[in-house]
Design an enzyme around this catalytic site. Structure first.
Site, PDB file in Angstrom:
ATOM      1  N   ALA A  76      44.415  41.215  38.731  1.00 13.84           N
ATOM      2  CA  ALA A  76      43.547  42.051  39.454  1.00 13.84           C
ATOM      3  C   ALA A  76      43.489  41.916  41.146  1.00 13.84           C
ATOM      4  CB  ALA A  76      42.078  41.313  39.062  1.00 13.84           C
ATOM      5  N   GLY A 121      45.943  39.763  34.649  1.00 15.55           N
ATOM      6  CA  GLY A 121      45.749  41.010  34.265  1.00 15.55           C
ATOM      7  C   GLY A 121      47.234  41.833  34.182  1.00 15.55           C
ATOM      8  N   GLU A 124      48.396  40.793  30.861  1.00 12.00           N
ATOM      9  CA  GLU A 124      47.651  41.289  29.798  1.00 12.00           C
ATOM     10  C   GLU A 124      47.970  42.851  29.735  1.00 12.00           C
ATOM     11  OE1 GLU A 124      43.107  39.399  29.908  1.00 12.00           O
ATOM     12  OE2 GLU A 124      43.703  40.056  31.813  1.00 12.00           O
ATOM     13  N   GLU A 144      43.628  32.710  34.859  1.00 14.44           N
ATOM     14  CA  GLU A 144      42.143  33.200  35.343  1.00 14.44           C
ATOM     15  C   GLU A 144      41.341  31.925  35.397  1.00 14.44           C
ATOM     16  OE1 GLU A 144      43.732  36.879  33.785  1.00 14.44           O
ATOM     17  OE2 GLU A 144      43.846  34.679  33.285  1.00 14.44           O
TER      18      GLU A 144
END
Length: 270
Positions: A76, A121, A124, A144
């Site tokens: 992110a 992310g 992910e 995270e």
């Protein structure tokens, strides 16, 4: 490998087709100035590109790549996130989710080509793919909790399905980064290739996949995905439903005929 067509989605995402690989789409993360950090605009573009790919019946396989030399995706965009109010973060959440869901729900097989950093992310996005090809520069992880949140792009659900609950818990709780060799050993990535060859090898794998029946590929992916987490009896029912969806297809008839006639099939795709 020459590019035969290119379509840009917003500023940060490109879908390419290559010579001799008409049925393979390359979905390129293209925000190199930020190491592909996923901003709101980039998340929106990923989702839009996935919607277009899902609707394209000519696509049999997708390969997720990066235009940055040293990173797949660093996760992110925390600089953008730092500027958000709580209300803005709440409003942004569906846009962020749609990017990861878009990759996860692509109806065709998806191969990730990972080099350098694939963190948070970014990892992910790779986990949302069916197969992860990584080169020896890859560093993956879900860090995270080290910045006060949790994996929110599917990591807490996809990682344990890939490597088991205990190993996933250790990686999420410690927030540690895992280098390529250990990542392959743990099953965080599926194929390990020499540095700089992840994209080439992933595209080659995509081409091998795309040589098969488009009807069969979509049904097989559906059965694999829908059957996860079900008990065996329920999973076999999912498989049976997928089999019935292809058993009377033109692809099935052509595949059997081509096998018996010892020739390459010409898939009708229906």
């Amino acid at each position: 490998m020459g590019v035969t067509s290119e379509q840009r989605f917003g500023e940060f995402v490109v879908v390419r087709r290559h010579e001799g690989q008409d049925h393979v789409a390359e979905l390129v993360l293209d925000r190199p100035e930020a190491m592909n950090a996923v901003s709101t605009a980039m998340a929106r573009s990923i989702a839009e590109a996935c919607t277009a790919l899902a609707a394209d019946q000519g696509v049999r396989a997708t390969v997720l790549t990066s235009s940055h030399e040293r990173a797949f995706c660093v996760g992110a965009d925390l600089k953008e996130r730092n500027s958000f109010t709580d209300a803005e973060l709440v409003r942004q959440r569906p846009t962020a989710r749609a990017a990861y869901t878009g990759v996860l729900e692509l109806p065709v097989p998806v191969v990730a080509a990972v080099h350098g950093f694939a963190l948070g992310g970014g990892f992910e996005l790779a986990l949302a793919c069916d197969v992860i090809v990584a080169d020896r520069t890859a560093v993956v992880g879900l860090p995270e909790v080290s910045v006060g949140v949790i994996p929110g792009g599917g990591g807490t659900q996809l990682l344990p399905r890939r490597i088991g609950a205990a190993r996933a818990a250790e990686l999420v709780f410690t927030a540690r980064r895992v280098e390529a060799a250990e990542a392959r050993e743990l099953g965080l990535v599926d194929e390990l290739v020499e540095a700089g060859r992840d994209r080439e090898e992933a595209l080659a794998l995509g081409a091998r996949i795309a040589a098969n029946s488009p009807v069969g590929l979509r049904a097989a992916k559906r059965a694999l995905r829908l059957g996860q987490g079900l008990d065996l009896r329920a999973g076999l029912e999912v498989e049976d439903a997928a089999w019935r969806s292809v058993a009377f297809s033109g692809d099935r008839a052509e595949g059997v005929a081509a096998f018996n006639e010892k020739r390459k099939p010409s898939w009708p795709g229906e």
